[in-house]
Design an enzyme around this catalytic site. Structure first.
Site, PDB file in Angstrom:
ATOM      1  N   GLU A 136       0.915   4.140   1.820  1.00 36.53           N
ATOM      2  CA  GLU A 136       1.410   4.874   2.830  1.00 36.53           C
ATOM      3  C   GLU A 136       2.667   3.914   3.329  1.00 36.53           C
ATOM      4  O   GLU A 136       3.526   4.333   3.966  1.00 36.53           O
ATOM      5  CB  GLU A 136       0.221   4.500   3.677  1.00 36.53           C
ATOM      6  CG  GLU A 136      -0.810   5.479   3.686  1.00 36.53           C
ATOM      7  CD  GLU A 136      -1.845   4.802   2.722  1.00 36.53           C
ATOM      8  OE1 GLU A 136      -3.223   4.969   2.657  1.00 36.53           O
ATOM      9  OE2 GLU A 136      -1.648   3.776   1.932  1.00 36.53           O
TER      10      GLU A 136
ATOM     11  N   LYS B 189      15.877  -6.476  16.682  1.00 36.39           N
ATOM     12  CA  LYS B 189      14.470  -5.762  16.828  1.00 36.39           C
ATOM     13  C   LYS B 189      14.226  -5.788  18.401  1.00 36.39           C
ATOM     14  O   LYS B 189      13.944  -4.978  19.174  1.00 36.39           O
ATOM     15  CB  LYS B 189      13.547  -6.430  16.254  1.00 36.39           C
ATOM     16  CG  LYS B 189      13.459  -6.000  14.637  1.00 36.39           C
ATOM     17  CD  LYS B 189      12.206  -6.748  13.937  1.00 36.39           C
ATOM     18  CE  LYS B 189      11.165  -6.168  14.477  1.00 36.39           C
ATOM     19  NZ  LYS B 189      10.364  -5.014  13.916  1.00 36.39           N
TER      20      LYS B 189
ATOM     21  N   CYS C  87      -3.674   0.644   6.868  1.00 37.44           N
ATOM     22  CA  CYS C  87      -2.754   1.704   7.066  1.00 37.44           C
ATOM     23  C   CYS C  87      -3.325   2.651   7.999  1.00 37.44           C
ATOM     24  O   CYS C  87      -2.364   3.706   8.965  1.00 37.44           O
ATOM     25  CB  CYS C  87      -2.937   2.380   5.646  1.00 37.44           C
ATOM     26  SG  CYS C  87      -2.074   1.477   4.584  1.00 37.44           S
TER      27      CYS C  87
ATOM     28  N   HIS D 278       0.732  -1.201   0.065  1.00 40.56           N
ATOM     29  CA  HIS D 278       0.180  -0.051  -0.037  1.00 40.56           C
ATOM     30  C   HIS D 278       0.909   1.749   0.250  1.00 40.56           C
ATOM     31  O   HIS D 278       2.121   1.164   0.300  1.00 40.56           O
ATOM     32  CB  HIS D 278      -1.057   0.103   1.105  1.00 40.56           C
ATOM     33  CG  HIS D 278      -2.152  -1.027   0.976  1.00 40.56           C
ATOM     34  ND1 HIS D 278      -3.278  -0.683   1.594  1.00 40.56           N
ATOM     35  CD2 HIS D 278      -2.073  -2.156   0.595  1.00 40.56           C
ATOM     36  CE1 HIS D 278      -4.055  -1.806   1.328  1.00 40.56           C
ATOM     37  NE2 HIS D 278      -3.519  -2.489   0.502  1.00 40.56           N
TER      38      HIS D 278
ATOM     39  N   CYS E 187      -6.663   3.195   4.573  1.00 41.71           N
ATOM     40  CA  CYS E 187      -7.618   1.839   4.514  1.00 41.71           C
ATOM     41  C   CYS E 187      -8.052   1.711   5.929  1.00 41.71           C
ATOM     42  O   CYS E 187      -7.078   1.821   6.790  1.00 41.71           O
ATOM     43  CB  CYS E 187      -7.130   0.879   3.630  1.00 41.71           C
ATOM     44  SG  CYS E 187      -5.727   0.072   4.298  1.00 41.71           S
TER      45      CYS E 187
END
Length: 495
Positions: A74, A463, A292, A72, A127
């Protein structure tokens, strides 16, 4: 306050300056555009741009991190911004000049240069929850989009893009924006996950009047076209006194996450539940990608820099402003979706805060929007569909453009799938390798404490070692988004 129209112009101009590869076919394909802009006291510039509407199903996700799961616009824009920030940090740790970062008080950490901030632009409401908008609240009529003065296919870098109605007339027979009389394509959710409003493509000229004989100024023509379109779009509360219809909302194809409230699927405004987490629809199978809307609301608490860059930053990076292009829009709904859901989160670690963006809308529409594509569509072009490619551009020295399709570089063959030649520069593996290059470029004594362990090896390890980020995520997860699905560790053990 940022100028929403100027932000939109900069973003649309940036796309027009790029090569044509990956762009939608005008009149047949539509797409969405998003961008990250950097601003200071001197200038505002686009540093990352993305287009795209697609998302791969969970069975196509790779444990090697070499597939782009969410394309997407974004997400593309944000991931391109990560590339840009990695390069800026690489310059900083190497002793060069960075327009973004300067040393902070804490050893091994960096902060934004004084006066620097970031804005986010998207050509359509994101969305998910932000797209569930009452139809009667949205002035969603299409108008000619921003277009190049030198031609609809754009100019070189820095081309001045204007709405057709803003271009001075060159004579009595100036060619106006074409709006053909035809049936519109059926509204489809596709992979984007949103139901766009279909606009009847009534001609803006009286029957029998040729295109070159159209009279009136471009502004008058636009107004006349909009007036005709408005007669088909008004809701029951509009002041025109036209016959009403059952109140309804613009719908999203994004599905409620399991374990929580489901959509009632009742007629009209009772179709959707609001304020809930949603996953994007795929082509035939579910995805694991959150909407998003949900990602933007998460970035307003955790920052958009992600866990890896948090190792190097004293404070998280937040978007000061979110600008939406011309489309169905409700500021109240945007506030509910992006701000209210996380406004109560507390006990965040140092460097993190609830940082709601200013919400603005531009009056300028993306020329490849679904509504504009329907207006430009010719019967000979076949069925209208979302563009299958995604474009990424970011302000980096090497390979600034990355065009992808189905999670891989655009145009690759099955023979090279699984090799470096097929990988998007935005996939997890490529961004992780860029991060490792940054760590290697940092003198061991100048590295953040969180990166000095000899046991760090995989993407997952790095992470998890970003402890402040993980603490902030735990607070957000427990207080606001307890149903947010956890990432499968098996998909994050690559290196």
């Amino acid at each position: 306050m940022a100028d929403a129209d100027e932000i939109a112009r900069l973003c649309y101009a940036r796309l027009e300056a790029l090569p044509r590869r990956g762009r939608p076919e005008a009149g047949r394909e539509w797409s969405l555009l998003a961008a990250v802009l950097q601003t200071d006291s001197v200038k505002t510039e686009v540093v990352s741009l993305g287009t795209g509407t697609k998302c791969i199903g969970q069975s196509h996700m790779s444990p090697n991190g070499d597939v782009l799961n969410d394309s997407h616009a974004e997400v593309i824009a944000r991931r391109g911004c990560i590339r840009y920030l990695l390069q800026q940090l690489h310059r900083a740790v190497s002793g060069g000049h960075s327009s973004v970062f300067c040393p902070s008080e804490e050893q091994g950490k960096w902060r934004l240069q004084p006066g620097v901030s970031f804005l986010f632009f998207t050509s359509h409401t994101p969305c998910g929850d932000a797209s569930i908008i009452p139809m009667t609240d949205s002035p969603s009529l299409p108008r000619p989009p921003v277009a190049s003065v030198k031609g609809r296919e754009g100019t070189g870098a820095g081309g001045d893009l204007k709405r057709k109605s803003e271009v001075p007339s060159e004579g009595p027979h100036t060619k106006l924006a074409r709006v053909d009389k035809q049936e519109t394509a059926e509204t489809r959710t596709e992979d984007r996950g949103d139901t766009k409003t279909s606009f009847p493509s009534n001609s803006c000229r009286s029957e029998g009047q040729s295109e070159t004989q159209a009279t009136g100024t471009p502004d008058e023509t636009v107004s006349h076209a909009s007036a005709q379109l408005e007669r088909t779009s008004r809701g029951p509360s509009d002041s025109a006194g036209l016959s009403g219809r059952v109140p309804d909302v613009h719908r999203t194809g994004a599905k409620c996450v399991p374990g929580g409230a489901a959509d009632p699927l009742q007629p009209g405004t009772g179709y959707h539940s609001t304020g809930v987490l949603r996953v994007k629809p795929g082509r035939g199978e579910p995805t694991l990608s959150l909407s998003c809307t949900d990602k933007l609301s998460r970035w307003a608490v955790l920052g958009f820099q992600g866990a890896l860059l948090s190792h190097y930053l004293q404070e998280a990076l937040y978007f000061s402003t979110v600008v939406v292009g011309k489309c169905p829009y409700s500021k109240e709904v945007m506030h509910r979706a992006l701000v209210t859901r996380c406004s109560h989160v507390t006990d965040l670690p140092a460097g993190f805060s609830v940082s709601p963006p200013e919400l603005l809308q531009s009056s300028l529409e993306f020329r490849f929007s679904q509504a504009q594509t329907e207006l430009q569509h010719q019967a000979t072009q076949g069925r209208i569909s979302p563009c299958g490619a995604a474009i990424s551009w970011c302000n980096v020295a090497e390979q600034p453009v990355d065009v992808t399709a189905n999670g891989y570089k655009h145009g690759v063959t099955k023979k090279v799938v699984g090799t470096a030649k097929s990988r998007s520069l935005l996939c997890k593996l490529e961004l992780f390798h860029s991060f490792l290059s940054l760590v290697s470029a940092t003198e061991p004594s100048a590295r953040p404490r969180s990166l000095r362990s000899s046991e760090l090896r995989t993407y997952w390890d790095y992470k998890q070692a970003s402890s402040s980020y993980q603490q902030a995520w735990q607070q957000l997860h427990s207080q606001a988004f307890p149903l947010w699905p956890r990432s499968d560790r098996k998909l994050l053990l690559f290196h």
